[in-house]
Each structure stands twice: as C-alpha cells, then as structure tokens.
Motif scaffolding. Structure first.
Motif, PDB file in Angstrom:
ATOM      1  N   ALA A 128      -9.973 -10.259  -2.412  1.00 29.71           N
ATOM      2  CA  ALA A 128      -9.195  -9.247  -1.685  1.00 29.71           C
ATOM      3  C   ALA A 128      -9.513  -7.873  -2.265  1.00 29.71           C
ATOM      4  CB  ALA A 128      -7.705  -9.554  -1.796  1.00 29.71           C
ATOM      5  N   ASP A 129      -9.630  -6.907  -1.394  1.00 26.45           N
ATOM      6  CA  ASP A 129      -9.955  -5.533  -1.795  1.00 26.45           C
ATOM      7  C   ASP A 129      -8.860  -4.954  -2.683  1.00 26.45           C
ATOM      8  OD1 ASP A 129     -10.859  -2.881  -1.899  1.00 26.45           O
ATOM      9  OD2 ASP A 129      -9.842  -2.383  -0.015  1.00 26.45           O
ATOM     10  N   ALA A 130      -9.235  -4.600  -3.895  1.00 24.15           N
ATOM     11  CA  ALA A 130      -8.291  -3.925  -4.801  1.00 24.15           C
ATOM     12  C   ALA A 130      -8.561  -2.427  -4.830  1.00 24.15           C
ATOM     13  CB  ALA A 130      -8.432  -4.491  -6.222  1.00 24.15           C
ATOM     14  N   SER A 183      -2.946  -6.006  -4.653  1.00 24.80           N
ATOM     15  CA  SER A 183      -3.833  -6.285  -3.517  1.00 24.80           C
ATOM     16  C   SER A 183      -4.787  -7.419  -3.840  1.00 24.80           C
ATOM     17  CB  SER A 183      -4.647  -5.036  -3.177  1.00 24.80           C
ATOM     18  OG  SER A 183      -3.796  -3.996  -2.789  1.00 24.80           O
ATOM     19  N   SER A 184      -5.259  -7.458  -5.086  1.00 21.97           N
ATOM     20  CA  SER A 184      -6.290  -8.447  -5.416  1.00 21.97           C
ATOM     21  C   SER A 184      -5.744  -9.863  -5.421  1.00 21.97           C
ATOM     22  CB  SER A 184      -6.942  -8.113  -6.767  1.00 21.97           C
ATOM     23  OG  SER A 184      -6.059  -8.429  -7.835  1.00 21.97           O
ATOM     24  N   PRO A 213      -6.785   0.245  -1.783  1.00 24.11           N
ATOM     25  CA  PRO A 213      -5.394   0.692  -1.988  1.00 24.11           C
ATOM     26  C   PRO A 213      -5.223   1.486  -3.285  1.00 24.11           C
ATOM     27  CG  PRO A 213      -5.500  -1.677  -1.529  1.00 24.11           C
ATOM     28  CD  PRO A 213      -6.908  -1.201  -1.631  1.00 24.11           C
ATOM     29  N   SER A 252       0.819  -1.213   0.000  1.00 28.30           N
ATOM     30  CA  SER A 252       0.000   0.000   0.000  1.00 28.30           C
ATOM     31  C   SER A 252       0.857   1.270   0.000  1.00 28.30           C
ATOM     32  CB  SER A 252      -0.948  -0.004   1.203  1.00 28.30           C
ATOM     33  OG  SER A 252      -0.222  -0.237   2.389  1.00 28.30           O
ATOM     34  N   ILE A 294      -1.140  -1.230  -7.762  1.00 27.22           N
ATOM     35  CA  ILE A 294      -1.327  -1.497  -6.331  1.00 27.22           C
ATOM     36  C   ILE A 294      -2.645  -2.250  -6.135  1.00 27.22           C
ATOM     37  CG2 ILE A 294      -1.490  -0.421  -4.041  1.00 27.22           C
ATOM     38  CD1 ILE A 294       1.209   0.004  -5.483  1.00 27.22           C
ATOM     39  N   GLY A 295      -3.657  -1.873  -6.909  1.00 26.37           N
ATOM     40  CA  GLY A 295      -4.932  -2.590  -6.851  1.00 26.37           C
ATOM     41  C   GLY A 295      -4.780  -4.042  -7.257  1.00 26.37           C
TER      42      GLY A 295
END
Lengths: 416, 416
Positions: free
Chosen positions: B222-224, A185-186, B227, A48, A181-182
């Motif tokens: 997972a939250d994309a 994260s996913s 972030p 992040s 970054i997305g």
C-alpha cells in the motif's frame, strides 16, 4: 472641603481585585479542572485527513510489512552458497533466467547455476536466498559473473521486518505526524478514530464594538479580539464557534454562556466594574475559581466552570487578551484536545540588549524584538497597544520573584 | 568458468550514481532555482481566514486607533489642575455629573469642580484632560473625593497611539500571526491580498503499489509516500494535488509531469534502474540538475526544472522519501510560498546516550529517541523501515566531514 478618611467607603462597584492568584496556582487550577482528552467523544475520519489529530484508540496492524521477502538492492537473486569463492580474480558464472520487478514477481524456481535480475523492492524468487548487488557483477550476454560472495539472507528484507501482524503501530493519544499517516497507509488502514476537537465558543461583548472588518467610526472600535482568538484557537486544535458580537447585557450573555461548548472564551466585560456582567453570571450559573492574577498584563483575567464547560474571562484590552490566552486558555484548549500543554512557540536563547525591569510579586510577559543574538525589550506599557505584538518577535517571561534582568543577561525568548 | 576482468562491461542500465552532489551544493541549487514568492499570483481572502498566509501587499491603516481619546483606567474624568494639592489628608471634592462607558460617551462638558465616572476604554468627555484612578478616590453620595493628584494627560490614551492613519501596519511577505489578524480587524480591513499557495503535485508511481487505505495483498504494497507527502506539503503551506497512483510507464508519467503545478514531487521510479522513467523524462522535457547526493538515506534523490516547474525525484523507500522531503522538497515549498526556509521542527540540545557512527563524505540523517536529556540513536539502517520514524522523536544531522559523535556529545535534535 476634605472629609476624614474613615467616612466614605470606596465604591465597591469599581474597586480593584483584592486577592490576586499567582500564575502558578492558576496553572495548577487549569490542569486540575481541564478534563483529559479521553472525556471527549471520538469521530471516525479518513486517515489521509488525520495529520495533527489525536488518536482515540491504538492502531494495530493486521498485516506484515513487508508481506513477502523483498530485495533491498538492485542486483541478482541467487543461491548464496554458489557465490562462495567468487572474487574479481575468480568470477563465477550464473545463467540469467529472468527479471523480477516490484509488483512483478518471477514465477519460476531458481535452480543451481541460475540467477534472476532483481530490482529494489521486488519479491525474492523461490529458490533464491540472497541478492548479489549489481556493483559486484558483470554481464556477458545472458551470463552474469559474480565478482564477490554474499551470505544467506544478505540484501533481503524479511517478512514483517518493518511491521509485524499484530503489532501496535501507534498508541492512543498520539498526535499524528505526516510519517504516521504513511505508516497507517502502509498497513491498509483507511479510516481512524480520533478525538473530537474541543468546541471553543468565543463570546465577545462590548457595546462599543463593531464586527471585525468594519471601519471604526465615532466612539466605536472594531473587534480585534474575536478574530485573534479564533486564529489562536484554530492553531491549538480547537473547533471555533464564533457567532459574532454579543450584546453587552446580562440576558444575552447568559444565553451565550449556556450554548453548547467545551470551553468558552469571554472577552470584554470580564473585570470587576459595574458593567462587567460575565463574572457575576459565571458565579450565578457556575463557579468563579479565580479572578485577578498577579501578572502584567492580563491581571483582570478570571476563570471558572459552568455546567461542564471551562470558562475563561479574558481582558478586553487586546494585548492582555493575547497574553491571557497564551498563559491560560490556550493551555486548556491544547490539553483538552490531547495536545502538549507547552507553548507552541519556538525558543531561542539570546542576550538582552537593554535591561528589562519588572516588579517582585508579579509575572511579566515582556514583548521583545530579536535582532541577531540580541533581544530588545519594547518600551510599551499599554495593554491596549496591539500593534506592539505585531512589531515584536516574541516574549520573555520574568518570574514573580525577580525585579527583572540586567543588560546582557541570557534570556529565553518564545518566538511568535 | 571465470573470465578475465577486462572482458565484460557492467550493465549500464543498472549502474549506481557516478557523481554524487554534496548536500550543500544541492541546497544552493534549490535556493537559486526556487522562484521567490513574488512570482506567484495573489488571491483576495477574508482577513479572518488569513492566519499563516503570506501578505502580498503592505497593509496601511486609513484610521487612527484609537480614533478618540479614551480612558486607560476605571476612575473619574476631570480637569487635572483641580487635583493639585489633593492627598489622603487633603481630600478635594468633585461633583459627579454623569457616567461614561465604552461606546457610550458623556455628551456634556465638564465644568470646574465636576467629574464624570469613566470606565476603561470609554471616550474622555469634553473639558476633561485626565483620569483619576478609582483607587485614589472615595465617594460620598454624588460627591467624589480626590485623595491624590493627576497630571494632564494621565491615564488617557491618545488618538492614534496604537496605530496612526497612514501607518504601514504590516509589510508585504509577512506570514500572518493571530495577533496580526487582530490588528487588521482593528483598522477595519475585512479582506486581504495574499500569495497563492504553491501548487504541489504528488506523482506516485509503481506497479507494485495499491492506493493508501487498501490492505496489501500478494506482492503488492500500500502506498505510504503519497499520504505522507500530502501531509508534509500541507504543513509547509503547499496546495496539494494528488490524483492518485500513476501507472509506471513513460506515457502516463510524461502526461503527469506536464499537468499544471509549481512543484512536482515524484516518488518511485526515480533512481537509475531500467524501470526508472522519471529521470529520463525530466531530462527529455526539461533539465536534471542533480541526481545522486552524498547523504544517507536518500542518496538516489534528484531534482531539476521542467517548463517553469521545480521537480523533485524522491526515493521510493519511505524513510528516504521523508528525509529527502525534509532536506530538499520542503525547503523549496516553504520558500516558494514565502515562508521561512528553516525546518519547522522544534530543537532541543541533549546528550548522546550512545555513540553515533557515520562516514566521512556523506551527511547522515540519524533518527533518535529522546528520553529526558538523552538522545538514543536508533539502530536501524534500512531506509524502508518507515515505522522507525514513528518510533523516533526526531533526528540528528551528522555533517559530511564527521565520522560521527562519541557517547556523551551534546547534539541538537530536530523534533518531529
């Protein structure tokens, strides 16, 4: 009484530059002397916090995204073959046996004649193979009427359609964007290995200088170059080390040159005068590759290497210092850190409102104001007028083989 | 058994958008609803940390820069009238009586027939009115021979030539550049009043969501978006508040909507389905101005006001979320913080390698790859394929009155 010309040699301690490098040759030297980013260490940081950083290794997904078949529409999950023949004039009924939400699957099996209400993103229930969009349905109590057909797989996102387990999602050397970054994260990656920022030591010398933020008094002036170079370095991804003004004497400068750094920006005392210690020390401790460049301003700029460090000798005059940073030091900082060498300035093409005069044999960095579709050259020659760069909107480069441009020429302006 | 069409109403809880706003009308609403930056509080920070911040008040100089007459060349300070007639064939002698360095003035007075060696930036000694450049001199012991003439004031920087006492150096609302930091330092200003960054609260909901950095499992993802929105907001000058995923239930969302913020970005549960609580809560607590926009992707985007906050309802699909941020939320964050509304993307004009198909009546945000002078449209329809934005280099906007562009059309690409 005049003396004959051959009698007295020019004072060598104050002579000018005898042999100026071209801007082209200087850029070529920088590109060959700048270690590529792989030479820097890496560090592991939270994903992040990684926007704009440079990836030190490829990122491989160890999951499928999505990891389950999901609905791409709000509608009804059902067996597609059972919709065949449905139309607004031939409504086919299905018994609605439940609801399926994102993260909340329907646990049963869809049998013939049944449908499950499903929202976008929800997992497809067992037995169903398609989603009939809500627009093609009507409800009558617990009966859904299909007004159209769907084919098998329609409106269903398949496992791994975004990212497959084992895919290389991002490559080494990538400067990370917000959407990267997305993606990271996913796939459940919380930490990343990125390139350490190049450490850029700012070495400001000059006995006439007061620290920035001090009101100038007497014959002293407040340091403008230190904070400006720090902000430029920061912008270009460098890790700024700026411990303050260094005493303008050989021992202090020598010590500062030997402190830890990847790149050193020296401003002040970097020309060829008798009080200019930095070039002599660089020659003594390392190598002066270039000193004196065919350009205006910034012609006294120099550069070289010192025990693994790149050293830039930037002029003390603030406009020259900015120009030399833009042309040379910034390029090295960006490249060493793994960023694009290109200027980080937006470009516009506009017409010159007045002619722009230059001299063949040198590159000019001409500040201009931009009003609408016109660029107005600023009538300021002095490299010491830093306020000219705050009044201007950007700059135009006049190449060394040009005498300048006539009024009305289309020029490319690099916007500050 | 089919039923007659008039019999059963569509389920209103799952209907689509009945009335989509145009992108133009949406942008006009944002511009009218976004308070200009003067409405934000100010904060005082160190000038050296102020790059990219927005000035809250004008900066006026209380000193002249320079505050003394100074040499612009390395050479000799003297009385210019005494050089009249000097040439390489008529060398005129001057007695060198001292040296003058930056910060180290010569304390005596220059009498007729005398000169003082002077370096660039050094204060001009009393009695002298010009500097003869070293290139036009020769030395013979303590005698300097002038090979040319100088006129009065030549090569002398005058008091206040850069900045005058009382000058407004930078105006309110300016986004500070590195060179501005230099100018501010040079007038002895150590602290500045700048606009507080807009506080942007990121409100992510969805019971299917796991916090970023968690490996997806079962029917959870997972939250994309969180972030990604944080990185975008940071880039655009917002102060990110992202306390983590909010439970997808009305009370939790209501509470989050009422927490302190200037702008709220809601992602997830923001469409018109039965589980979409955010629009209903926004309507209940404030005003939904727009919900549903004629564009692809991002058509479910909405926005409104809530007790002084701007609220953006962004789609949960990551590509739609990015697009809606780019078009709408980012514009408001930049404008509220005092930055340019324009996209912070570099632009290139290239040719389409393949046709780009769109539909009249909606704006398309089409991702493309750029290779050399060509843009290759990416053949990806799904708004859920976030990896398409990492594989693409930027996007092309197809206006709503266009059916797209044929192969070979020159298009403007906004580079990520």
């Amino acid at each position: 009484m005049p003396l004959p010309p051959e009698h007295t040699p020019t004072d060598v301690r104050m002579r000018g530059f005898t042999n100026r490098a071209t801007v082209e040759a200087t850029l070529a030297w920088i590109d060959s002397a700048t270690p590529v980013f792989e030479h820097l260490d890496t560090e592991v940081i939270r994903a992040s916090n990684a926007a704009n950083r440079i990836l030190a290794e490829e990122v491989t997904s160890c999951v499928d995204v999505p990891s389950f078949a999901r609905s791409m529409m709000d509608g009804f999950a059902l067996r597609s073959e059972e919709t065949y023949g449905a139309s607004p004039y031939n409504r086919l009924p299905f018994k609605v046996i439940g609801t399926c939400l994102p993260g909340v699957p329907y646990s049963g099996l869809i049998e013939p004649g049944q449908a499950v209400r499903i929202m976008t993103g929800a997992p497809l229930p067992a037995g169903a193979d398609a989603v009939l969009p809500v627009e093609n349905t009507e409800l009558d109590g617990e009966t859904m009427l299909s007004l159209g057909e769907v084919s098998s797989g329609k409106h269903v996102g398949t496992i791994g359609e975004d990212i497959r387990n084992g895919d290389v999602v991002l490559h080494k050397g990538r400067q990370l964007r917000p959407q990267d970054i997305g993606v990271i994260s996913s796939i459940g990656v919380g930490h990343l290995s990125v390139i350490r920022r190049p450490r850029v030591r700012i070495l400001i010398t000059g006995n006439e200088l007061l620290p920035s933020g001090t009101v100038p008094r007497g014959y002293q002036i407040a340091d403008a170059n230190g904070p400006m170079l720090a902000a430029l370095t920061e912008r270009d991804g460098g890790d700024v080390i700026f411990p303050g003004i260094v005493r303008d004497e050989p021992d202090s400068i020598r010590q500062a040159l030997l402190e830890p750094a990847d790149i050193i920006l020296v401003s002040g005392g970097s020309s060829v005068g008798q009080e200019d210690f930095a070039p002599k020390l660089l020659a003594e401790l390392g190598e002066v590759a270039i000193h004196g460049i065919a350009m205006r301003p910034s012609s006294p700029t120099g550069m070289g290497r010192l025990q693994g460090r790149l050293v830039f000798l930037l002029p003390g005059n603030p406009v020259s210092c900015l120009c030399a940073y833009d042309f040379f030091a910034g390029r090295a900082i960006r490249a060493m850190g793994g960023r694009s060498r290109d200027w980080p300035y937006r470009r516009v093409v506009v017409r010159l409102a007045r002619k722009l005069v230059s001299t063949v044999g040198r590159v000019d960095y001409a500040r201009v104001q931009v009003h609408g579709n016109e660029a107005i050259p600023m009538a300021i020659g002095g490299a010491s007028i830093l306020s000219s760069t705050t009044r201007s909107d950007g700059f135009v480069i006049v190449p060394s083989d040009s005498e300048g441009f006539p009024e009305g020429t289309e020029v490319e302006v690099f916007l500050y």
